[in-house]
Structures are given as structure tokens and as C-alpha cells.
Motif scaffolding. Structure first.
Motif, mmCIF file in Angstrom:
data_model
loop_
_atom_site.group_PDB
_atom_site.id
_atom_site.type_symbol
_atom_site.label_atom_id
_atom_site.label_comp_id
_atom_site.label_asym_id
_atom_site.label_seq_id
_atom_site.Cartn_x
_atom_site.Cartn_y
_atom_site.Cartn_z
ATOM 1 N N UNK A 130 54.973 21.837 -9.638
ATOM 2 C CA UNK A 130 54.703 20.898 -10.732
ATOM 3 C C UNK A 130 54.000 19.645 -10.217
ATOM 4 N N UNK A 131 54.329 19.238 -8.994
ATOM 5 C CA UNK A 131 53.789 17.997 -8.430
ATOM 6 C C UNK A 131 52.348 18.118 -7.978
ATOM 7 N N UNK A 132 51.837 19.325 -7.901
ATOM 8 C CA UNK A 132 50.447 19.516 -7.453
ATOM 9 C C UNK A 132 49.470 18.753 -8.326
ATOM 10 N N UNK A 133 49.764 18.637 -9.610
ATOM 11 C CA UNK A 133 48.881 17.917 -10.522
ATOM 12 C C UNK A 133 48.751 16.446 -10.139
ATOM 13 N N UNK A 134 49.798 15.872 -9.536
ATOM 14 C CA UNK A 134 49.762 14.465 -9.143
ATOM 15 C C UNK A 134 49.401 14.257 -7.683
ATOM 16 N N UNK A 161 48.474 10.367 -7.000
ATOM 17 C CA UNK A 161 47.989 9.874 -5.716
ATOM 18 C C UNK A 161 46.644 9.164 -5.856
ATOM 19 N N UNK A 162 45.797 9.657 -6.745
ATOM 20 C CA UNK A 162 44.478 9.043 -6.945
ATOM 21 C C UNK A 162 44.619 7.626 -7.501
ATOM 22 N N UNK A 163 45.577 7.447 -8.397
ATOM 23 C CA UNK A 163 45.821 6.121 -8.967
ATOM 24 C C UNK A 163 46.521 5.232 -7.945
ATOM 25 N N UNK A 164 47.457 5.802 -7.195
ATOM 26 C CA UNK A 164 48.167 5.043 -6.176
ATOM 27 C C UNK A 164 47.196 4.479 -5.133
ATOM 28 N N UNK A 222 55.428 7.661 -3.869
ATOM 29 C CA UNK A 222 54.002 7.924 -4.062
ATOM 30 C C UNK A 222 53.119 6.723 -3.777
ATOM 31 N N UNK A 223 53.444 5.569 -4.353
ATOM 32 C CA UNK A 223 52.628 4.374 -4.104
ATOM 33 C C UNK A 223 52.746 3.929 -2.659
ATOM 34 N N UNK A 224 53.946 3.997 -2.097
ATOM 35 C CA UNK A 224 54.135 3.583 -0.703
ATOM 36 C C UNK A 224 53.328 4.470 0.246
ATOM 37 N N UNK A 225 53.206 5.758 -0.075
ATOM 38 C CA UNK A 225 52.389 6.656 0.748
ATOM 39 C C UNK A 225 50.940 6.190 0.781
ATOM 40 N N UNK A 226 50.409 5.828 -0.393
ATOM 41 C CA UNK A 226 49.018 5.373 -0.451
ATOM 42 C C UNK A 226 48.842 4.070 0.314
ATOM 43 N N UNK A 227 49.810 3.179 0.204
ATOM 44 C CA UNK A 227 49.730 1.911 0.942
ATOM 45 C C UNK A 227 49.767 2.141 2.446
ATOM 46 N N UNK A 228 50.682 2.996 2.881
ATOM 47 C CA UNK A 228 50.798 3.276 4.312
ATOM 48 C C UNK A 228 49.556 3.985 4.838
ATOM 49 N N UNK A 229 48.968 4.845 4.014
ATOM 50 C CA UNK A 229 47.752 5.545 4.416
ATOM 51 C C UNK A 229 46.604 4.566 4.647
ATOM 52 N N UNK A 230 46.654 3.407 3.976
ATOM 53 C CA UNK A 230 45.635 2.371 4.178
ATOM 54 C C UNK A 230 46.086 1.341 5.211
ATOM 55 N N UNK A 231 47.120 1.710 5.984
ATOM 56 C CA UNK A 231 47.612 0.931 7.109
ATOM 57 C C UNK A 231 48.228 -0.407 6.695
ATOM 58 N N UNK A 232 48.724 -0.477 5.461
ATOM 59 C CA UNK A 232 49.539 -1.616 5.079
ATOM 60 C C UNK A 232 50.947 -1.412 5.624
ATOM 61 N N UNK A 277 38.819 4.420 -16.189
ATOM 62 C CA UNK A 277 38.797 5.856 -16.466
ATOM 63 C C UNK A 277 38.511 6.610 -15.177
ATOM 64 N N UNK A 278 39.409 7.526 -14.825
ATOM 65 C CA UNK A 278 39.212 8.399 -13.668
ATOM 66 C C UNK A 278 38.973 9.803 -14.194
ATOM 67 N N UNK A 279 37.811 10.357 -13.871
ATOM 68 C CA UNK A 279 37.469 11.703 -14.325
ATOM 69 C C UNK A 279 36.976 12.521 -13.150
ATOM 70 N N UNK A 280 36.711 13.773 -13.407
ATOM 71 C CA UNK A 280 36.171 14.640 -12.351
ATOM 72 C C UNK A 280 34.776 14.185 -11.925
ATOM 73 N N UNK A 281 34.108 13.425 -12.791
ATOM 74 C CA UNK A 281 32.755 12.961 -12.489
ATOM 75 C C UNK A 281 32.733 11.629 -11.765
ATOM 76 N N UNK A 282 33.889 10.951 -11.684
ATOM 77 C CA UNK A 282 33.907 9.678 -10.991
ATOM 78 C C UNK A 282 34.792 8.658 -11.676
#
Length: 395
Positions: free
Chosen positions: A59-63, A84-87, A111-121, A252-257
Motif C-alpha cells: 500500500x505504501x508504494x504509492x507514497x 516522499x516527493x512532497x516530503x 517520512x518527512x524526517x527521511x527526506x530531511x536526513x537525505x538532504x543532510x539536515x 501541483x505535482x504531476x507526472x509532467x513536472x
């Protein structure tokens, strides 16, 4: 998932078994799978825990995309988790503002903390629930700049951080079948406390997209976010995290950008005009941000009816902020005459969209007794205050 199930799952045997399972498929023979795992000598508690996680990972694959296959979840945590894209966009705000030490208060499954840590925060993920905090610890284990605390938000010392990120609990307590809280005063932590901190330091807050606009502080930048046409959140940004001169934004986040419309305040609606050849349905983020007027002016379009989020124009303007329809025909609004008109056009498959009229599309579709090989889209709404039925086609 309770504490005992989590202990079973986090054992070396539990994690190996979870990772050895084939991807979860809806409709699979669960009884046979359970029987096979029990026959292999695994305890009932462990079998239940790994199958539960396998379902949540699917189920989580969508996020979370491919990351989901190496994460753990609670059902409630996944429900509220940021995509993850929004995070990544959330985390980008802290990076751009050069705020290196962040507390993610109410971190959920992380989820948000993962994105922050990935950006070395340097991120401290905090959650009051022991099971949820443990799940977050597992998900954040690969990131050396992330740590997790099981603590109450009231115990957080803001002085230890450059900025705070809040994702208030908007569901009842628990890990499974929780329900959405309808009153903001029931959120945890309380929004008044969050806004008080925002007067002293940079703060970001994630809220539901339908949050009462009257409760948005004047000092906040409010940004509504939609992903592939689905409105997913409203973010409030304070201090250095807010962009100068912007108080309303639709992202707006879409498949096109990515596309964004911003303004210093709610935009004034344009006048009502006659129905043109084209009808536009603005994205939900545009509607909630009340930027319909700015969008209409950029397209030289007019309102179809006062207070309704449909625009119309004589010419086609391509825009990422609205879905465009060509008006094929104006049909009778009377149900009996409408049924006859659709039968004459041999329309057997009908998408019904409605706005500003009291109609249940599913019930109406049944009463229309549709038959035939053709398909169509019907818009039931008001034009200049009068009920209309528009047969349209997507551009």
C-alpha cells in the motif's frame, strides 16, 4: 500493530522472514500463505506481523515508491505519512533557508524526517507513541544525521534547534483503525502552541487540505499541494521558511513536472460571463488557495456562475492549473428530457461531474437508464445562476 507484534517483527528471524516474502497481492490465498509459514515453524504472532507489514508495504508504494520495500509501517502512520516527493519539497525549504538542525515533531513513521536526513539536515524525529517512534527509528536507521526520541511535544526544547516541523496528529490514538479528527482543537500538539512558537522561530506545519481557512494566521504562507490531481495537504510556513510577499500558493505535482501559482493574498474573482466553447475545472489546490481569479485573468476566462469553481472562455488556453473541456452541446437540465437526449445520442457510458447542484451522480446514472455504444462526460452545474447540463469532451 501492538508492542508485542513489533518485538516479534524486529527480531532477526522476523525481518528475514518479512524480506523473503513475495510482493503482496490483493486477492492472494492468505490462508495458504499462513498455513505454509506456520508449517515452517513460525509462531502465529510472527506470521501475523509479517503479513500485516507485507500488506502495508504494498500500500505504501504509492507514497514511497521502491523505498517502501525496506520500511516498516503502522496503518495509522501510513495514512498520515507525507508522500516522499512532497516530503522532499518540505525538506528543501529548510535547506534553502540554511536551517540545519530541525526537530520533526509528530514524526509518525518518519517520512518527512527521511527526506530531511537525505538532504543532510540534522533531524531529530519525535513522537509520543512508543511503537510509532520505534518504527521511525527503523526507517531512519540508514541516515547518520537522523535520531529519534519517544517524547511528548511539550517536552521539546526549541532552543536546541534552528527550526521546527510539525505534523500534528489529526487522527484518533492507535495504530490501526483510527478515525480522522474533525476539530482542530483536538489535534496534538495544539495549534495554538505551534503558532506561538512560530512567532519566535522558523516553523513549518502540515495540515489537511480542508483545514478551516479562517484559522490560518496572517503571518503564514499557506501552500496547498496536489499530486496528480489529488489535493493532499496544506502547508503553513513561518519566519525564514516563508517566501517574501507570498501568502497563498497552489503547488501541483504531476507526472509532467511541477507547477505553482502564488499570490500575496486571496485573489478577487473575475465577472460571470456567457458559456463559451471551452469549460475549465481548476485543480483543487487552486480552488482551496482561492486563486481562481488570478488563473482566470491569466487565461482571459470568466466565471461560469458566481461562487462556483468553473471557468469558461471562447478560446482554448493550455494550463497545468485546470482541466479543459470542449462544450459539445447544452442538453436539457430536466431529468426526463435529459434521459431522452442521452438515449438519442446512444450514450451508454457516462462520466457525471457536478458542482453547485444537489445531485448524486451514481443515483442519477441509474435513473438515466443509459444504453448504447457511445461514451460521454456530463457536467451538471449552474451558468449565471441557472441549472445547466453540459455534454463535454476533455481536451
Amino acid at each position: 500493530m501492538d508492542r508485542a507484534e513489533l518485538v516479534e517483527l524486529l527480531s532477526p528471524e522476523g525481518l528475514r522472514l518479512l524480506d523473503s516474502l513475495p510482493p503482496y497481492e490483493a486477492g492472494a490465498d492468505v490462508v495458504r500463505t499462513v498455513s505454509a509459514l506456520r508449517k515452517a515453524g513460525h509462531s502465529p504472532a510472527l506470521v501475523n506481523a509479517v503479513l500485516y507489514q507485507s500488506r502495508l508495504r504494498a500500500k505504501a508504494t504509492a507514497k514511497f515508491g521502491d523505498f517502501a520495500s525496506r520500511m516498516l509501517f503502522t496503518e495509522a502512520g501510513l495514512e498520515q505519512a507525507t508522500r516522499l516527493r512532497v516530503a522532499a519539497l518540505h525538506a528543501g525549504r529548510f535547506v534553502e533557508a540554511k536551517l540545519a538542525r530541525v526537530a520533526d515533531v509528530g514524526c509518525g513513521i518518519g517520512g518527512d524526517a527521511m527526506a530531511m536526513a537525505a538532504m543532510e539536515l540534522t533531524v531529530t524525529a519525535i513522537d509520543i507513541d512508543e511503537v510509532t517512534a520505534t518504527v521511525a527509528s527503523f526507517n531512519l536507521a540508514p541516515f547518520p544525521t537522523a535520531s529519534v526520541l519517544c517524547a511528548d511535544a511539550a517536552g521539546v526544547d526549541p532552543a536546541e534547534y534552528d527550526a521546527l516541523w510539525f505534523d500534528p496528529a489529526r487522527r484518533t490514538a492507535g495504530h490501526g483503525n483510527t478515525s480522522r479528527l474533525t476539530r482542530a482543537e483536538d489535534y496534538s500538539p495544539h495549534l495554538d502552541d505551534v503558532y506561538a512558537l512560530a512567532e519566535r522561530m522558523p516553523v513549518g506545519v502540515k495540515l489537511g487540505p480542508g483545514h478551516d481557512r479562517e484559522q490560518i494566521p496572517e503571518t503564514a504562507e499557506a501552500q496547498w499541494v496536489s499530486v496528480d490531481g489529488k489535493l493532499v495537504e496544506m502547508g503553513l510556513w513561518f519566519g525564514a521558511l516563508a517566501r517574501p510577499g507570498i501568502r497563498r500558493a497552489a503547488l501541483l505535482l504531476t507526472r509532467d513536472g511541477v507547477a505553482e501559482l502564488t499570490a500575496p493574498a486571496d485573489s478577487e474573482d473575475v465577472p460571470v460571463g456567457e458559456l463559451g466553447e471551452y469549460l475549465y475545472e481548476p485543480d483543487g489546490a487552486i480552488i482551496r488557495a482561492r486563486l481562481i481569479g488570478d488563473l482566470a485573468r491569466s487565461m482571459d476566462a470568466l466565471m461560469l456562475s458566481e461562487g462556483l469553481a468553473y471557468l469558461t472562455s471562447a478560446t482554448l488556453t493550455e494550463t497545468p492549473f485546470a482541466t479543459a473541456f470542449r462544450v459539445v452541446e447544452v442538453l436539457p437540465a430536466d431529468e426526463k428530457k435529459l434521459r431522452i437526449a442521452l438515449a438519442e445520442r446512444r450514450i451508454g457510458t457516462l462520466e457525471i461531474k457536478k458542482r453547485g447542484v444537489d445531485v448524486d451522480p451514481a443515483t442519477l446514472r441509474t435513473r438515466l437508464k443509459l444504453k448504447g455504444p457511445e461514451s460521454g462526460t456530463l457536467v451538471l452545474t449552474r451558468a449565471a445562476g441557472h441549472k445547466v447540463a453540459l455534454l463535454v469532451e476533455r481536451v
